[in-house]
Design an enzyme around this catalytic site. Structure first.
Site, short mmCIF file in Angstrom:
data_model
loop_
_atom_site.label_atom_id
_atom_site.label_comp_id
_atom_site.label_asym_id
_atom_site.label_seq_id
_atom_site.Cartn_x
_atom_site.Cartn_y
_atom_site.Cartn_z
N LEU A 1 0.84 -1.19 0.00
CA LEU A 1 0.00 0.00 0.00
C LEU A 1 0.88 1.24 0.00
O LEU A 1 1.44 1.63 1.03
CB LEU A 1 -0.93 -0.01 1.22
CG LEU A 1 -1.86 1.19 1.38
CD1 LEU A 1 -2.79 1.33 0.18
CD2 LEU A 1 -2.67 1.06 2.67
N GLY A 2 1.03 1.85 -1.17
CA GLY A 2 1.84 3.04 -1.29
C GLY A 2 1.01 4.31 -1.26
O GLY A 2 -0.19 4.29 -0.98
N ASN A 3 1.65 5.43 -1.58
CA ASN A 3 0.94 6.71 -1.60
C ASN A 3 0.08 6.88 -2.85
O ASN A 3 -0.82 7.71 -2.86
CB ASN A 3 1.95 7.86 -1.51
CG ASN A 3 2.57 7.96 -0.14
OD1 ASN A 3 1.88 8.03 0.86
ND2 ASN A 3 3.90 7.95 -0.08
N VAL B 1 9.02 1.68 4.99
CA VAL B 1 9.09 0.22 4.89
C VAL B 1 9.21 -0.24 3.44
O VAL B 1 9.79 -1.30 3.16
CB VAL B 1 7.86 -0.42 5.58
CG1 VAL B 1 6.58 -0.17 4.79
CG2 VAL B 1 8.08 -1.90 5.83
N ASP B 2 8.71 0.56 2.49
CA ASP B 2 8.86 0.19 1.08
C ASP B 2 10.33 0.23 0.67
O ASP B 2 10.81 -0.66 -0.06
CB ASP B 2 8.03 1.11 0.19
CG ASP B 2 8.30 2.59 0.40
OD1 ASP B 2 8.91 2.98 1.43
OD2 ASP B 2 7.89 3.39 -0.47
N ARG B 3 11.07 1.22 1.16
CA ARG B 3 12.50 1.28 0.86
C ARG B 3 13.24 0.11 1.51
O ARG B 3 14.13 -0.51 0.89
CB ARG B 3 13.07 2.61 1.35
CG ARG B 3 12.51 3.83 0.63
CD ARG B 3 12.87 5.13 1.34
NE ARG B 3 14.30 5.38 1.33
CZ ARG B 3 14.88 6.33 2.07
NH1 ARG B 3 14.15 7.09 2.89
NH2 ARG B 3 16.19 6.52 2.00
#
Length: 246
Positions: A8-10, A101-103
């Site tokens: 779930l990103g921006n 957390v995506d990075r």
């Protein structure tokens, strides 16, 4: 056991079943609005899921909407968080929770998929750049607006400037091309400058990897770049494997 991965990103919600081989299955892109997400998940998912693994950098409202929708059909939900160390991968941040957390998950995937030095660029709402060496040591990174966000902000402040359209050229002869060239060019310049800095820090040239919804147009202008569409989900699958083993 039925297990699913959720990124779930921006700007996007992506999900995929977790295969028995520990890798994501076919990726599904779903609507990214609080009012739509429950119905979209109901259509995309089986009636019951044993465990859902979620990585989120989205707004609290959207994150809660996704969690509520998952709770209705998942026996267990596990939310991924950045860790200072995961196997050989060591995060540069003194306060790991400040690293998205995506990075973090992208770094796990990059190191697991062949290792080696890598400059990892995520292109979504933000442009994120992270350097990881062949031993798994994260050397830090940079954050800037993505070309898409640059266009959106310019359009919001100056509505006569179009929010989309145009083609990247060296010197544009119309406004649409000038905007595309300027915003993409700013991102490309930061990536190329970061790659030069990485060479200086490592004494060798790292791989250049791009991921995220806006990576395709930038990758086309970078002859040495590799585009990896599912990098965050790949990293989430690795994190899920370790979490389920504990």
């Amino acid at each position: 056991m039925s297990a699913w991965l959720f990124d779930l990103g921006n700007t996007r919600l992506k999900c995929a079943p977790l295969g028995s081989d520990g890798r994501p299955g076919q990726t599904i892109a779903l609507p990214h609005r609080e009012e739509d997400v429950a119905a979209a998940l109901a259509d995309a998912l089986p009636a019951r899921v044993d465990v859902a693994y979620l990585a989120s950098v989205a707004s609290p409202g959207l994150r809660v909407a996704v969690l509520d929708a998952l709770t209705a059909r998942c026996s267990r939900i596990s939310v991924a968080r950045t860790q200072s160390r995961f196997g050989p991968v060591r995060i540069a941040y003194a306060q790991p929770h400040k690293l998205g957390v995506d990075r973090f998950l992208a770094l796990l995937a990059v190191h697991a998929q062949g290792g080696g030095d890598a400059l990892v660029c995520g292109v979504g709402t933000a442009l994120t750049i992270d350097l990881i060496d062949r031993d798994g040591r994260h050397l830090g990174g940079r954050i800037a607006p993505s070309p898409t966000l640059m266009r959106e902000v310019l359009h919001a402040r100056a509505p006569q400037l179009p929010e989309a359209g145009g083609t990247y050229v060296n010197f544009a002869a119309d406004t649409e091309d000038a905007l595309a060239s300027g915003c993409d060019g700013a991102a490309l310049a930061l990536i190329e400058r970061s790659l030069d800095a990485a060479r200086g820090a490592l004494g060798r040239t790292p791989r250049l990897l791009l991921h995220g919804g806006g990576s395709e147009s930038l990758a086309a202008q970078l002859s040495n770049a590799t585009q990896v569409a599912t990098l965050v989900l790949d990293g989430l699958a690795i994190w899920a494997g370790a979490e389920s083993a504990t």
